[in-house]
Each structure stands twice: as C-alpha cells, then as structure tokens.
Design a protein around this motif. Structure first.
Motif, PDB file in Angstrom:
ATOM      1  N   UNK A 178      -6.717   6.055  13.850  1.00 15.26           N
ATOM      2  CA  UNK A 178      -6.758   4.755  13.171  1.00 15.26           C
ATOM      3  C   UNK A 178      -7.905   3.877  13.666  1.00 15.26           C
ATOM      4  N   UNK A 181     -10.894   5.163  11.876  1.00 13.89           N
ATOM      5  CA  UNK A 181     -10.784   4.777  10.460  1.00 13.89           C
ATOM      6  C   UNK A 181     -11.163   3.314  10.253  1.00 13.89           C
ATOM      7  N   UNK A 182     -10.542   2.430  11.032  1.00 13.39           N
ATOM      8  CA  UNK A 182     -10.784   1.002  10.862  1.00 13.39           C
ATOM      9  C   UNK A 182     -12.217   0.651  11.238  1.00 13.39           C
ATOM     10  N   UNK A 193     -18.275   5.017   2.567  1.00 15.21           N
ATOM     11  CA  UNK A 193     -16.895   4.981   2.083  1.00 15.21           C
ATOM     12  C   UNK A 193     -16.124   6.035   2.866  1.00 15.21           C
ATOM     13  N   UNK A 194     -14.806   5.896   2.959  1.00 15.20           N
ATOM     14  CA  UNK A 194     -14.051   6.792   3.838  1.00 15.20           C
ATOM     15  C   UNK A 194     -12.884   7.460   3.132  1.00 15.20           C
ATOM     16  N   UNK A 195     -12.387   8.535   3.761  1.00 14.82           N
ATOM     17  CA  UNK A 195     -11.183   9.226   3.302  1.00 14.82           C
ATOM     18  C   UNK A 195     -10.153   9.201   4.433  1.00 14.82           C
ATOM     19  N   UNK A 196      -8.988   9.774   4.206  1.00 15.95           N
ATOM     20  CA  UNK A 196      -7.894   9.755   5.188  1.00 15.95           C
ATOM     21  C   UNK A 196      -8.293  10.475   6.496  1.00 15.95           C
ATOM     22  N   UNK A 197      -7.604  10.170   7.554  1.00 18.04           N
ATOM     23  CA  UNK A 197      -7.788  10.779   8.868  1.00 18.04           C
ATOM     24  C   UNK A 197      -7.679  12.311   8.769  1.00 18.04           C
ATOM     25  N   UNK A 198      -8.646  13.024   9.325  1.00 14.04           N
ATOM     26  CA  UNK A 198      -8.669  14.497   9.354  1.00 14.04           C
ATOM     27  C   UNK A 198      -8.830  15.139   7.977  1.00 14.04           C
ATOM     28  N   UNK A 199      -9.160  14.336   6.949  1.00 12.97           N
ATOM     29  CA  UNK A 199      -9.208  14.863   5.591  1.00 12.97           C
ATOM     30  C   UNK A 199     -10.595  15.408   5.227  1.00 12.97           C
ATOM     31  N   UNK A 201     -11.204  18.121   3.693  1.00 13.64           N
ATOM     32  CA  UNK A 201     -11.086  18.606   2.325  1.00 13.64           C
ATOM     33  C   UNK A 201     -11.435  17.506   1.312  1.00 13.64           C
TER      34      UNK A 201
ATOM     35  N   UNK B 185      -5.742   5.798   0.633  1.00 18.88           N
ATOM     36  CA  UNK B 185      -6.184   6.845   1.553  1.00 18.88           C
ATOM     37  C   UNK B 185      -5.197   8.012   1.588  1.00 18.88           C
ATOM     38  N   UNK B 194     -12.575   5.171  -0.148  1.00 18.78           N
ATOM     39  CA  UNK B 194     -12.293   3.731  -0.168  1.00 18.78           C
ATOM     40  C   UNK B 194     -13.236   2.936   0.734  1.00 18.78           C
TER      41      UNK B 194
ATOM     42  N   UNK C 171       0.110  12.683   6.041  1.00 17.00           N
ATOM     43  CA  UNK C 171      -0.452  12.586   7.401  1.00 17.00           C
ATOM     44  C   UNK C 171      -1.374  11.386   7.474  1.00 17.00           C
TER      45      UNK C 171
END
Ligand code: AMP
Ligand code: AMP
Ligand code: AMP
Ligand code: AMP
Ligand code: MG
Ligand code: MG
Ligand code: MG
Ligand code: MG
Ligand code: MG
Ligand code: MG
Ligand code: MG
Ligand code: MG
Lengths: 220, 220, 220, 220, 220, 220, 220, 220
Positions: A178, A181-182, A193-199, A201, B185, B194, C171
């Motif tokens: 986190x 991410x933040x 731009x970002x995607x989810x943690x560990x994503x 794929x 996310x 995002x 996740x």
C-alpha cells in the motif's frame, strides 16, 4: 432479444483468454485449460502453484512454463507487433515483472526487461531509459515495492505512458504494497497510472491496449 | 558536465506547462502565469479558487476560464490531433471531469463528454460507448465517486485503455474517494488503470501520452 | 419474575436453530447437533471443516451435506413457502452463495441460483433478472468480492429488496472484502442493504424474515 | 435498439423521485424540484441546508418541510399502505431517524417513532418493541451512533427484518460512525442488515421495498 | 533526595529553549517569551499564527521573524559551528524546510538551502549534492511531501546521515503526509531516519545533536 | 545512589509475579518458573501452548493447570479476600474469561462466572446481574467479541466499576477485536473502562487493584 | 409488568446527572438544566461552548463555571468522601484533566492535581507520586496526548488503579489521540485501564465507582 | 558518458556490503556471499532462517554467526573506531537489538548493550544512561515494542542522538509495531529519529554514519 446487447462482443477482442490460477485445484486447472484450448486455441494461466507447474508441464507437452512468473501458456505465441519496457526496482520484484512479461508475450508484444534498477543508486537507471527511447516502446511498466519511488522518477524523465505496479515486497511500513501504491498515485510526476498491488498481468493487458491503439494509428 | 544528464529533455516534451493553483495567492498566480507565457507562450492553471478566476479573467483578457473545472488557460489552444472520451458517473463528479477536459483541450485533444451515465441505471451507458467506438477514441477517462463501479463496467465492454479517476464525492463509507479508488483497482475487468483521487489533470496528461504514441504510429 | 421478560420468546421463532462450526472440534459439533436434534428436531451447521464434513456424514446418516457451502443439515427440510434469488459475481464467490442457499432451504425458501454473472460482462446479467421478476422472488441476495459492483448494478434495475454479501475474494486493494463492503454501502443505487463479509448465512436469515412478512401479508 | 434494454423500467417504480440536496445551490434545487413536479407530480429533497429550507417554503407554498430531518416534500402524500417502526438510540440520532420517517411518509408508509431508547438503560426498550409487534410493522429501522449496540439488541428480540442505520454521532473511537457500522455488521444477532452511515433515506427506501413485497403477498 | 535523580541536567544542554506556538494566545506567547528571555537569555517560538507574528515583531523589537517558517527568535544568534544541508522536494514544502533552517540557526548551525529539487526531474538534484559534499555538511535534512521519494534517492547517493521530514502536502492518497512518511521508512536506501510529519523543528534538533557529537570529536 | 529512586518498591506489591508464555520455549519456561518459585515462592504463567501445558504438568507435580485459559500456577493459592464477577458474551470468549479468572484466583480473589449471556438474548443477562449485586462484587469484568455490546449494556444497569475486555472473536468487520474495543470505548454508558484485546490477565490485575483499595478502606 | 425490570434502579445511583453540551443550543441547555435541577436538585454540564458559558453564568447565578474544563455545575457540591489524583503530561492536556476534576468534585471526590509532569523529563514525576501515596488516593487518572507514555510509566510505579485518558493533542502520527490510546492499551505495565479519547468525564465517573466500592468496604 | 554520473561512488563507501536474507534460498545465499567475498573481501547477511544459519556455518568455516540476531558475517571484523549504545525495552525485543549490534560490529563500532530496561520500572534505566555518558557513545539506539515509550523517556534525559527502533512485539492494539512507531514519532521529547519496524540493521547503519561524521571531525 438480449443478444442485441452484445454489440460490444468484437470490441472486447483485446482482452486475453486468461485464467487466475490461485485457489484452483490441479483438476480444475486442467479442465479449464482444455476447454479454452478447444474453443479459442490458446490460454494463459497465472498464479500457478509451484507443484502444479510441473504437473501441467507433463500434461501439456508443449506448454510454455515460466517458474519465476508462475505462468503457463498453452497454444501458439503470436509474432510481436510492438515493444513495451518492463523495469523492476529490486530483485524481489522480479516475479511480478515476469508475470507482466509473459502476459505481454501472450498478447503479441515484445518485452524489454531491465531489472534491479531501483532508486538506491539512481545512476543505474539512465542506460535503460535511453535504450527504451531508442527502441520506440509504446509504454513502460515499472514494478516496485517498498517505497515505490521508481515509477515517479521514470515518469519524470520520459514522454511515453508509464504504468506503475506496486508490489507487496517489504516489511513494516511497506504495508504489503500500500505504501508503494499510494506513493505512485501521489507522485509529483504526471504521466503515470497504476494497477492493483502485484498485478503484473493487469499492467500488461493495459499496455497491450495502448499498443493496439498505436497500431490502429499505424495502419491508417 | 551535469548538463550531460539532461539527455531526456526533449523526451519530456509531452508533459504540459501546468501550474497547481491550490494554496497560491493571486499575486503568485499572476507572476507564474506571466513567466510561463513569456517563456513558453502558454500555460494551464488548475484548482483555482472561485474568487481568483474572476480576477484572472480581468488581467488576462483572452484567457479561457472554465468555472466548473476551476481552470485557466492563457495562450493558444492547439488544433486537436486525437479524441478521448470523458464519462462521469454522477453530476457531482462533473467538476473533476471538466478538469480532465480542459487539460485535454490544452494538450490538443478533443474530449467527447458523456456525463451522469452511472451504474444506477446501466442502460444509460450503452449509447455513449457505441459512440466512443464509432469516433475512434484512443482512451476513455471514467470519473466516478461513491462506489466507483462505472470504470469496471466500462472496461468490461470496450477494448481501448480505460483510465479511472476516483472522486471524493460521497459520505460515510465512501471514505473521501478511497472506496472508489480501491474498487477500481480491485476491478475484475482488465484494461483499467487509475490515477489519484480527483486527479482529472493527471488522467488527461496520461491519455495525451497514449494519443502521442498512437500518433507516432500513424506517422510511421 | 425474570421469566416475564421473555415475552418475545414466540416472536423469535424466525431465527434458525444454527451452529457456527468454526473453531469447534468434531466432538463438540456432535454433542451440539445431538442436543439440538433432541430438543428442536433439526439443526443447521455452517463453516464446517472439510475433514469434519465427512465424519458428520457417517455419524448422521441422513444428514444433508453441501461441500462447497461447508454446511450440514440434520433433520427435515420444510416445503418451500417463498422464493429468493441468489446471484454471484465470480466463481470464487460461490462458496458464500451456497451457504446462503443452504440456509434458505433450511428455512423453507427455494433459492433461484444465478452464478458468475459479474460486471466484467454486464450483458450476462439481464436474463437472470428477468427470470427473477417472473418467478416473483421476495428478495435478491447478491454475493460479490473484489470491487463488489454487482449489487449496485442489480439494485439499479429491480424493485425488490437487494441484500449485498461482500466476500473476502481478491488481493491487494480488495482488502479482504472491505472494498466490496464499502462499495455496496456507498452505492448510488437505493434499495440495497448489506451484511458482514462472507456472511451468506446472515443474508439468508434476513431474506427469510422478509419472506415471513410477505407470507403474513398473504395470509391476511 | 437500445430502448429494448429498458425492460426493467416498470420494475423500478419502487424507487422514489428523490434529490440529494447537499452541495446544490438554491437555484439548482428550485429548478430540479420544478422539473420533477412537472414530470412526476411530486418530489422528495433530502439534506437541505437550514437557510434553503425557509426559501423553499416560500417558493413552494404547500411544501412539507421537516427541519430536524432537513427534508422537503413537494406534491401529494399518499395514503399509508403499511407500517414501519423507527427507533433511535440517542437524542442526537433523531435527525437521521426523521430523514427515514419523512422518506417513509413520502413512500406511503406510516412510521411508528420510538426515540431515545438506547442501551444505557435497556429496560426503556421493551414497551416500544411490544407495541411494534402489536401494530404489525413490516420492518424496524434502528438508528444508533457511538457504540451502535441497539440494533443488535433489538434483532435479538424480534422476528421482523431489522435495518440498522449507524450515525456519525460520537467522538474519538466512534470514528464518525464506523464503529457503529462495524458493530452492527459484526452483530451476534441475525436478522439485521445495514445501510451507509447517516443514510436514513436508504433505510426507508429499503423498508418500503419490503412493504411492497408484503403487499404483493397480501393482494394475491 | 529527588534532586539526586537529576544527574542528567547538564546532559540535556543540547535541547533548545523552544516553544510550540500552536493554540497559544498572544498573551500567553508574550508571557512565555519574557520568562525564557529572563531566565535563559533567548528563546525560539515555532508555529506562530500570521497575525501573532506581526504583534510579536512590535513587542520584541530586535526579534528575528521568518514568515514562511512562522518562527520567532528572541535573543542572540550564536556563531555557527557546523553546516547542515536542507533540501526540499517541492515549493509547497518550503515552509517546513524554513522551520528547520531557523531552528538550525538558533542552535548555531549554518543551513545550506536547496529548494524545489524533487524527483520529477532528478537531474536537478546532482549539483546540490556535490555542493553538500564539498562544504562538509554533517547531515542532510530532506523535506518532501506527496510520494516522499526524494530522501530515498538522496540517501542512495551520499554517506552522511540523511534525516527525512515528510510533509502534509498533497491530496487523496498522500494521506496528509503518511504516504511520504511510510515511503521514507520503507526506503530501500539505508542511512535514512525520519521524524514526525511537518516536524522541521525536530529534524533540526536531531541534526544539531549530530553536529555536537562531531564537534566533540573535533575537540579531542 | 540510584537505589534511592526505588522508593516505590513496596508500592508495587500489587502487581503479580507473572510470565507471558507466548514465544517462549519449554526450556525457557521451566527455567523462569524455577527462578520465580525460588525467589518468590509462586508464579503465574499465561498464554502457554497446548503441548507445553502437559509437559509443565509433569515437571511441576502440584501445578494448577487450566487448559481453556492456557495458564499454569505454581505455588500456593491464597485465601480469597474479595469477589469479582466475570461475564462472557459468547462461548468463544470463554478462553479469555478463564485467563481472567485464573489471574484473579492467583491474586486472592474469588471469581463469579457467568458465561454465554450475550446481547442476542438480553433477558439471559438479568439473573446474573442480580446475583452480582447480592454477592457484593467489587468489579465486573465483561468479556465480549464481535460487536462487543455486552459491557455497555451491563454498565447501564449496575453501579460497580465495569472492566471491558474485547476479544478477537469474529470475522470480517469484527476486525480481530478492534470493533469490540472501539464499541466499548464509545459506549454511551459511563462506568466502563477497557484493557487491550484478549487481555484477560490485565483486566484481572486491574480488578485486583480495586479490591486492594476496597480492602484498605475496610481495614480502616 | 415492565416496571419489574427496573430492579436495578437504585443500583444505578452511582451514575451522575450529567449532560453532554456539545451540539446543543443555549435554549436546549437552559431547558435541560432547569428540568434536572427541578427533579434531582443538581446537574453537571460538560463540553459547553465558550459563548454559552457566560450566558449560563448569568441565568444560573450560583452556578460553578470552569472555563478551561468547559463545564457548568448547578446545585450543591457534596462534601468529598475520597481522594483521586489527576496527572497531566503536557499543558495542552489540562482542559481534559480539568473536565475530570470538575466531574470528581460533582461526585463528592477531592481531586489532587499534578499537571505538566510528562515523560520528557521523567524526574518531575517522582514528587507527585510520593504525594499520591501519602494522601491515600483510591485511583490515579493520567491524562496524556502525543505518545501517551505517561500512564505506562506511572502504572509501573504504583499499586492503585491507574485510569488512562488519551487526548487528541498532537499532530501527524499522533492520529488525533489514537496513538496515545493504543500506546496505553499496549502498555507493558499492568494495572492500567483506559477510556475514550478526551473523555475526562468518563474517567472521573469510573474513578468515583472505585471510590464507592472502597467506601462500601470502609463502612462494613 | 553515463559513467560521469557516478561522481558519488566514493561517497557511498559508508554503506555496508549487506544482503537481506529473507526469501532467499540457501543456494542463492551461498552464491551471493561468495560473490561479495571475492569482490569486497567481506559481507553481512541479515534475516537468515534458523536452518540456513547452521548450513552457512558449515560452508564458511570462520563465519561469525549470531543466532538471536539471525545474522552471518563472513570476512574480517574491523577494529572499532567508535561506541554506540543499544538499549532494549523488553526481552522479546532482543532479536532486533542484536541485529543492530552485529551490524555495528561489522561496521567497526563497539556496541554497549543494556537489555530489558523498559518503562514498567523506570529506575532500571538510570545506571545504563550514566554509563553511556561516561563511555562517550556517539548515539543511542533504543529498541522497543508494545507502547514504545522507552525512546521518548531516554531522549528526554540525554544529549546525544537517539535512534528509535519500533518492534513488532505485542498483540491487539500494538498493531504489529505501528503503535510503537507512531508513539516514537509523536514523542514530546526532541532529539529522536526513527527507522522502520524491526529494522535494527537500518538503525545501526544510520548510527555508523554519525560515527563517521564524528570521526571526520576528530581527524581534522
Ligand atoms: N490538478 C492537478 N493535479 C495534480 N497535479 C497537478 C495539477 N495541476 C498541475 N499539476 C502538476 O503540478 C506541477 C506544478 O506544480 P506547482 O509548481 O506547485 O505549480 C505541474 O507540472 C503539474 O505536473
Ligand atoms: N456462517 C455464519 N455466519 C454468522 N453467524 C452464524 C453463522 N452460522 C451460525 N451463525 C450464528 O451463530 C449462532 C451460534 O453460534 P455458536 O453458539 O457459536 O454456535 C447462531 O445462532 C447463528 O445466529
Ligand atoms: N496474558 C498476558 N497479557 C498481557 N501481559 C501479560 C500476560 N501475562 C503476563 N503478562 C505481563 O508480562 C510480564 C512478563 O513478561 P515476560 O518477561 O515476557 O514474561 C508480566 O509482568 C506481566 O505484567
Ligand atoms: N535487515 C535488513 N533490513 C533492511 N534492509 C536490509 C537488511 N539487511 C540488508 N538490507 C538492505 O538490503 C540490501 C540488499 O538487499 P538484497 O539485494 O535483497 O540482498 C542491502 O544493501 C541493505 O541496504
Ligand atoms: Mg523498491
Ligand atoms: Mg458514482
Ligand atoms: Mg466481483
Ligand atoms: Mg447510541
Ligand atoms: Mg515531493
Ligand atoms: Mg459477543
Ligand atoms: Mg504527552
Ligand atoms: Mg516495550
């Protein structure tokens, strides 16, 4: 009547035939892979357990297995139509970076890999970025855990879209990804731009959509 | 010697001449605008207070002011070289959507606006998306607060990159935008990346980099 | 004297004879089941470990076991007096959806199941909802993890009470179900109330109370 | 073609014509109210600022204004077709409870009000609950802030659906309503579902859908 | 007897005679300043409101006032016995950086200031760091908000202690300074320790203790 | 000289000779127990692993072992000089309640136990409380997980100090005890103070200090 | 019949006639005060706004007003029957400490005040604690913000119950009192229980119940 | 050309040749250690699993192994050029304290160890601090979990830099070290800076940089 609503069917062609392997048994995986291969000719499986990777290797003789990425590809690999760079900050972030690379390959994109170029020695970063520019990548995926500073630094130096992938690497205040991410979302650099943690794929799919749009331009 | 490090100067051309207006006094804003206009010929100012907007209108006669977006553009608006769609879920999200649109316009991109098409009546969404496909947008910016579900739904239906912008609209469990952010996310749809909460500016800069890459393709 | 306070005894008849199996040993479960069966004739056990399910099957020959739901019902199943729909967004949410279904069955309600109808392909949702309306369900239970958008979309389309059940599936930013929970609570659609994360049991009990109230109307 | 998708139009009749007043100017409110009244004959406005309430009173002569609830109803009030109880734990929770009552009235439901019956003196609760049972309410809305224990206690005593509304009343560990919210969701009593913090409106809409389902039963 | 416990009295000489101005009235401030000046000859006041700064200027004619730092020093400024660098990432971080500088000056340390050298253009950083090394600073204070990446980058390049000061600058995921704080603590660079958000004062006191230890070495 | 500071030595007599067993190996535990017994004649060990309990039983023949509490007492049990009630809300809270009871017994206090009297059936609570009053307890320890409502209800009915012990029992929004903790602290009932999550030991020590003060009164 | 349930009426005598002034208008306060005075002869009002304090002074001539505590007492002050110490760590914590003192006085307990004895100079603490022991206090209330370390240190030195009151004093990582709260609850010293942030009132009521129990002992 | 940027190479000499052992296999560790030893002559490995420690002992005969610290040093230990104190609050904090000590030794600094001197008996602290002053330590590292109060108390008594290391020791509100971390950062004592939770390594590197600066002074 309801069929009418699926006017977007062909528009969704960009999304890969992919399976999330986590929590699925070997039997379930085999069944799903066979179904996909039968219907679509190919499939990508991510987050596959170590012990399943070997079994799948046996069952699907010509499958492409990546142990660090924990991925399996069954079916043909397309010729690459674009290039995307994949940078990782630390050595522990490589698993996620490799997941991104395998997804890119599955989607017909050649990944340029630059690993362990983190901010604790910022000078290591310059050569890779110069290379990225020369090769004409359509996007740069930057994978980083802990303080997650690398994507901000990269986005401050280039003019292609940068996709940040925070990883759950680190302890204490890393907060299982986190903080990274933040950090990326709060970045004072724009163009990120970002995607989810560990994503890994998701970052690769997103990059592939950029590549498709770029190719669409090209073919005009 | 250090000049050597700025090999990326021309590569950073994609990033706009922009000023973050929050917390700056009228005098500071005027001084910064004049400096930018003198050096670069143009500037975009975001997050300008209501009372400052009017004053800046007076001082810079031909400035483009957008009250809902709280933005000021001084200098020429370029001819658009690409199209990007901007969707908003609710009416309260429009301020952020408009910030994105003004930034796009400043960067030479034509925004297609579709507001108030949120998930509480999902059928309102189909016409806009059909239009997006027909117009050949290079990306779709989706602005949504509260539960932030709209970008997931959109990304499940199209094959261009979707950029989610969570807004701080809502109360209680909306958590000033964090629920919308995390929702985007965590989305089970891929093809979605995002930016920070309320960051319409950042989404537009990111979309413009996609447009540049697409144009680069075109001109090959 | 204190007995006087239990004036509500008969009013509590709607609450099921249920046991929370988590953390209980096989011996404890057997003892509790026998006590309930002796006193009330029947019992529902939820959250039973895989290894206990098989043992309980042996001990209570005619027990109804649902492995995906991890539930055991000992005693008679009543004739259904109402219908409730149970939708799940993804395949990983099915365990929770099945817990809801078994609880409904135990309480004399027929569940209509529609699984894997999530928002990443919103058109899959329409047929099920039409069916719900035709069958006259008294409530719709919607089980969803990750971004938890499905209940909002459903509640925007129907006029029966929608009960959202967030699941701990996902996740990173899914936050073990909190993103889905907050998303449902922040929903811009009205007509939606929620229960705890993974609480399929609670959603079903709540739906059964709606069914009782509806039946009370009917029998007037 | 797209019109076809709105097969659910008539099904959405249960959702009220309501406007969220927060953040809207007096002029915007007047315009929206007039539009609704023209098209639907009636409208409910919630979260109206003190100073706007008086102005709206002047402009819409026969409007129903509730100052504690901060609501405005323009148009006819229907004859009640069902009863719903509204309990509040403390006196500070009354504003939210009143918002629920006004929404119920707007939707044709008679609210039975029992205020200040919180758990710091649990004996105050018994008389109201007995009354609820006698009057045949179809649901009980329980509004509570601080530790939010009241809905759990109520749901442990009755067999109708209990809808918990956490309020942002309290300080420190009350966490602006999150402690009450989590307390209700974690409740060891079943038969309880919740809505967002301070969302009296949402609780009432949900209760009205229960009433509709009950009436549907009745009219069979 | 208890006096015996104060054996550390002289050891505490390093801690400055400082007053935290926040929440104190003008009268309180005047009284405290006079008391300190009488007893110790000098005092530093931090976090003084704009309106109080002017009044204190009038009352204490030769006071040193820094408006950006919001500090007041009454009494003599010692000759500097060491140098400490103070870097700030953005222009909005300057207030906190200046608080650090004023505290250093009060404690007999010369601050070398390098402002607006943030990571969105990492090349701006090299000249300042070269200067730091040449001047022989005993520590580098790095003030940064938003993603807080600057201290990590600096600590990866130098071999003097780096003291990170996160600031509350930023919005959304900046979390009022917590993202910068956690980012610094999670840094993959070692040689970095941090103080509380916006605590320029604390960073300077800490740096001054390093300078004292260094001087102690020198005088051996 | 420093010995002088220990003027409070005799004042600390109220604190028990206790050992926190978590994370300690069997060998460590045996050594510590022997040391305590030698020096003080007795010792209480808490949080002892199941497998260690049996071993300690063998080594210290006359030790008092409580398996549910996971405690070991070696040495004499004093005659009780006061009574304290220990209530638990659910059956899962009993382990923590028993830790409190064993600590009380070790400290010379007789525990009155009332288990499974939670708020989901509030009438079960009245008989126990009447008993507490009759027996003249000096404090009531209330152990509760999930929504943690029981201590608030109890504190609203009695006039002796109530000590709340939140437990980590529950799932989802129970937040491993934080919801119960915050619920107790936010309680609208006064006369309630709390200790850390699962800290039955701490609650008992605190209650014993109340008993000591009460006894001091008695002996005047 | 329901009257029967109030068997605890007399048992609740220990709880004070108190009114929470926050959010109440002057008129509401006056009405409530008059009602209490009429029925019970006396009342304590806490959290009264500055501007209301003066008005209440005028209306209730012989009222006891404490401006720092923001409290009003109307009616007789009882003769003290016990002593309780009130310590504060910093000067900013004094408002909360004074609220505790006024509540103690209202309840017939003499407060011994020791302010500004915080851990940044631990030697200041010893004299006050020696005094507490000599005076025979039945409990020590310790008020502390920021890092909230003082109650832990005190509880490590004495054998009477220590009641910790965290305050919302501090910035950044102080988290509006949560750091002090969690610090107290995590304390490695036993003999410490806590109340809500800034809840001086609750601490005093709790201490008064200890005093009642102690007195009960005395009168045996 | 890029080599030019590494002007800081020699400046980074202060950072140790260290390897983070967590998540690395025995083979990876052996390979990395050999590489370091070959190139630099020595290496420090931290966070090594119990089972790996023994194996590494065998393979690198003269390696220095510390089981409590879970560290391995291969290569020469330099003569100490400075002293740093390492205090721990509880016995459970010793593992982290030992990691700091081994890192100090590796970096040529002699650690003075004072363990189990926590705030639950503050008088135990005075002797160690007197010793620190006499020995002329250049910094004091204070390791503390749970409420983390010890560094604040120490920093209030001495005039050398204090480096706080929060540990993840404790349960419930200890929040795996965050309460100790925030407590230290919020400390009302100045002269204290902190590193990440459990980061004994980082604290020692930071202290070593202070020692280098002090030595630099000395050698002038
Ligand atoms: N609305 C906005 N949100 C986020 N960043 C912005 C915004 N507007 C401008 N910026 C960025 O802020 C930088 C200028 O900041 P400043 O120097 O404070 O004016 C620009 O280069 C942009 O990258
Ligand atoms: N899966 C479940 N989730 C939440 N509550 C449950 C569940 N299953 C049973 N319960 C409740 O737990 C109570 C029994 O808890 P116990 O006494 O621990 O078996 C029942 O009365 C139900 O209300
Ligand atoms: N279950 C428990 N919870 C909290 N603290 C405990 C517990 N058991 C023992 N303690 C405390 O831990 C201290 C001993 O810790 P240790 O030296 O690690 O054995 C004792 O003095 C007690 O104050
Ligand atoms: N215990 C530790 N905590 C934090 N950082 C460490 C630790 N041990 C080594 N490191 C850092 O980790 C880096 C090596 O990481 P790696 O390449 O993963 O072995 C070293 O340069 C150190 O700065
Ligand atoms: Mg990294
Ligand atoms: Mg929305
Ligand atoms: Mg889903
Ligand atoms: Mg309440
Ligand atoms: Mg910055
Ligand atoms: Mg409970
Ligand atoms: Mg303090
Ligand atoms: Mg400790």
């Amino acid at each position: 009547d309801f069929a009418k609503i699926d006017i977007f069917r062909e528009e969704r062609a960009g999304k890969p035939e992919a399976v999330f392997g986590e929590g699925k048994s070997l039997e379930e995986l085999v069944k799903i892979i066979e179904a996909y291969v039968k219907e679509k000719g190919r499939v990508l499986v991510t987050r596959v357990k170590k012990e399943h990777l070997e079994e799948l290797k046996k069952r699907f003789g010509n499958a492409r297995i990546n142990e660090r990425a924990r991925t399996v590809i069954v079916g043909d690999i397309p010729q690459p139509f674009a290039k995307v760079a994949v940078l990782s900050a630390g050595t522990s972030d490589i698993a996620v970076a490799e997941e991104a690379c395998e997804t890119l390959i599955f989607l017909g994109i050649e990944p340029l890999k630059f690993y362990d170029v983190g901010v604790a020695g910022i000078h290591r970063l310059l050569e890779p970025l110069k290379k990225c520019m020369e090769e004409g990548v359509v996007a740069i995926i930057v994978v980083a855990g802990m303080e997650g500073a690398l994507p901000s630094v990269v986005a401050g130096l280039v003019d292609v879209p940068v996709i940040g992938v925070p990883t759950s690497i680190g302890y204490g205040t890393s907060l299982k990804g986190f903080t990274a991410l933040f950090s990326m979302l709060s970045s004072c650099s724009s163009g990120l731009a970002v995607v989810n943690i560990d994503n890994g794929f998701g970052a690769a799919v997103f990059a592939s959509l950029i590549a498709r749009v770029a190719k669409r331009g090209e073919s005009k």
